[in-house]
Design an enzyme around this catalytic site. Structure first.
Site, mmCIF file in Angstrom:
data_model
loop_
_atom_site.group_PDB
_atom_site.id
_atom_site.type_symbol
_atom_site.label_atom_id
_atom_site.label_comp_id
_atom_site.label_asym_id
_atom_site.label_seq_id
_atom_site.Cartn_x
_atom_site.Cartn_y
_atom_site.Cartn_z
ATOM 1 N N HIS A 271 0.835 -1.207 0.000
ATOM 2 C CA HIS A 271 0.000 0.000 0.000
ATOM 3 C C HIS A 271 0.872 1.261 0.000
ATOM 4 C CE1 HIS A 271 -2.962 2.801 1.550
ATOM 5 N NE2 HIS A 271 -3.843 1.871 1.864
ATOM 6 N N GLU B 34 -0.881 1.184 -5.349
ATOM 7 C CA GLU B 34 -0.620 -0.062 -4.622
ATOM 8 C C GLU B 34 -0.626 -1.254 -5.574
ATOM 9 O OE1 GLU B 34 -3.659 -0.149 -1.555
ATOM 10 O OE2 GLU B 34 -3.807 2.028 -1.647
#
Ligand SMILES: O=P(O)(O)OC[C@H]1O[C@@H](O)[C@H](O)[C@@H](O)[C@@H]1O
Length: 373
Positions: A157, A259
């Site tokens: 992320h 991400e």
């Protein structure tokens, strides 16, 4: 100065590992959550965003850097949001590479622990962060030690630091389908060649290309991935930003999450098998002539392989028992942190690639070194 790897105290009394190259490039990884919180290219520019209001405390997610979402992305499942591995302190440093001839790296590992008690599988998740002068690679290696097939979703992320998110462009997504989380997961197709951020954006793009590009003024960051089929683009937007207690005031402008993930279709890992995936970032920085003089060893990994191959051949055998293979593969400094038992454990995860697990041929050693490091 040559390459350095230091284990030092970080914020909130948490331990971190700092990798520094002779060129000045550096990165920092908290052992807690195996969380990268800084990546500076050799020009000293910070490429990752970490919130000035982030918590650094056991049980709380660090806001920024590269959280690892595993074994669940977001709320798509029965575990906690983004999974348990970003908020557990059961991670341990397993390997450090500071050999001046190789790219510095750190490997941090998580296996069955208190935080994973509701996860019905026995596992080992190994995460390796490797630093080059203008790039950073982070790779995941998940071994299923259970008797049943393991399933999970995941994402790395990454919060990229940007000058102003409303002026940034993301390329590589034209014509792709995405699930729009701001509209309850409604599926749309992106018509625009470049995505521009005009407010809250929260999209899961499915089957994305291996490379995407983030352009921020004169800077371009290449975001490459392998083994992760999907990508997420997220920014909270101005309206909702105030509701996030760990985001510094006005800082919603300073980041864009791009991400790499496996989200649309859960990953399935058979018993005894392993899953590997990685992401690689590169920043468009002009390489100064003087870098060559710093003696940056581009061929470090090849040299190391050659050395190990020579040691293998000197034994005059077609294959070596694991103990002997370990002796020639792992340098004395690494042996301190990566013992024979750790090595044997890692070998177990190579069921698919290895003909047998008691002996290593040269080909098998090569596969192991290229994959695990
Ligand atoms: O606040 P968290 O748990 O770190 O999650 C941040 C965001 O993470 C993103 O990956 C999700 O797409 C968003 O929906 C979510 O809000």
């Amino acid at each position: 100065m040559s390459n350095q790897v230091e284990q030092i105290p970080g914020e909130g009394g948490l331990e971190k590992v700092k990798l520094t190259r002779a060129s000045g490039a550096s990165c920092e990884v908290y052992v807690y959550g195996a969380h990268v919180t800084s990546w500076k290219t050799f020009d000293g520019v910070e490429r990752l965003y970490v919130s000035s209001a982030s918590k650094f405390a056991s049980g709380q997610a660090i806001r920024g850097g590269i959280p690892i979402c595993w074994p669940q992305f977001n709320t798509r499942g029965t575990y906690g949001k983004h999974g348990f591995c970003r908020t557990t302190d059961s991670w341990v440093v397993r390997r450090i590479v500071s050999d001046p001839k190789r790219d510095p790296s750190v490997t941090i590992e998580l296996s069955d622990c208190e935080a994973s008690k509701d996860f019905p599988f026995s596992f080992k998740l190994t995460y390796t962060v490797t630093l080059s002068d203008s790039g950073l690679t982070t790779s995941m290696h998940v071994v299923n030690n259970s008797d049943d097939p393991m399933t999970f979703t995941t994402a790395l992320h990454t919060y990229f630091a940007v000058s102003d998110v409303t002026t940034v462009k993301v390329s590589g997504l034209q014509g792709l389908k995405f699930e729009d989380s701001t509209k309850g997961g409604e599926v749309s197709e992106q018509a625009d060649e470049q995505l521009m951020i005009r407010g809250e954006v929260d999209r899961v793009y499915l089957d994305t290309p291996e490379e995407m590009l983030i352009t921020d003024g004169d800077t371009a960051i290449s975001v490459k991935k392998s083994g992760f089929p999907d990508s997420v683009v997220w920014n909270i937007g101005e309206e909702k930003a105030a509701g996030m207690s760990d985001l510094g005031a006005g800082e919603w402008r300073r980041y864009l999450c791009v991400e790499a993930g496996a989200i649309g279709t859960p990953v399935v890992v058979e018993p005894g098998a392993a899953w590997v995936a990685e992401q690689r970032f590169g920043a468009s920085v002009a390489v100064p002539m003087s870098l060559a003089e710093l003696g940056e060893p581009e061929v470090g990994d090849a040299e190391r392989l050659n050395k190990i191959e020579a040691a293998f051949k000197a034994k005059g055998k077609a294959s070596l028992p694991l103990e002997e293979a370990y002796e020639i593969m792992i340098s004395p400094e690494e042996k301190g942190i990566y013992g024979l038992n750790d090595f044997k454990e890692d070998v177990k995860g190579f069921e698919d690639q290895m003909a047998n697990k008691e002996q290593f041929t040269w080909e098998e050693i090569k596969v192991f070194l290229e994959t695990v490091g």
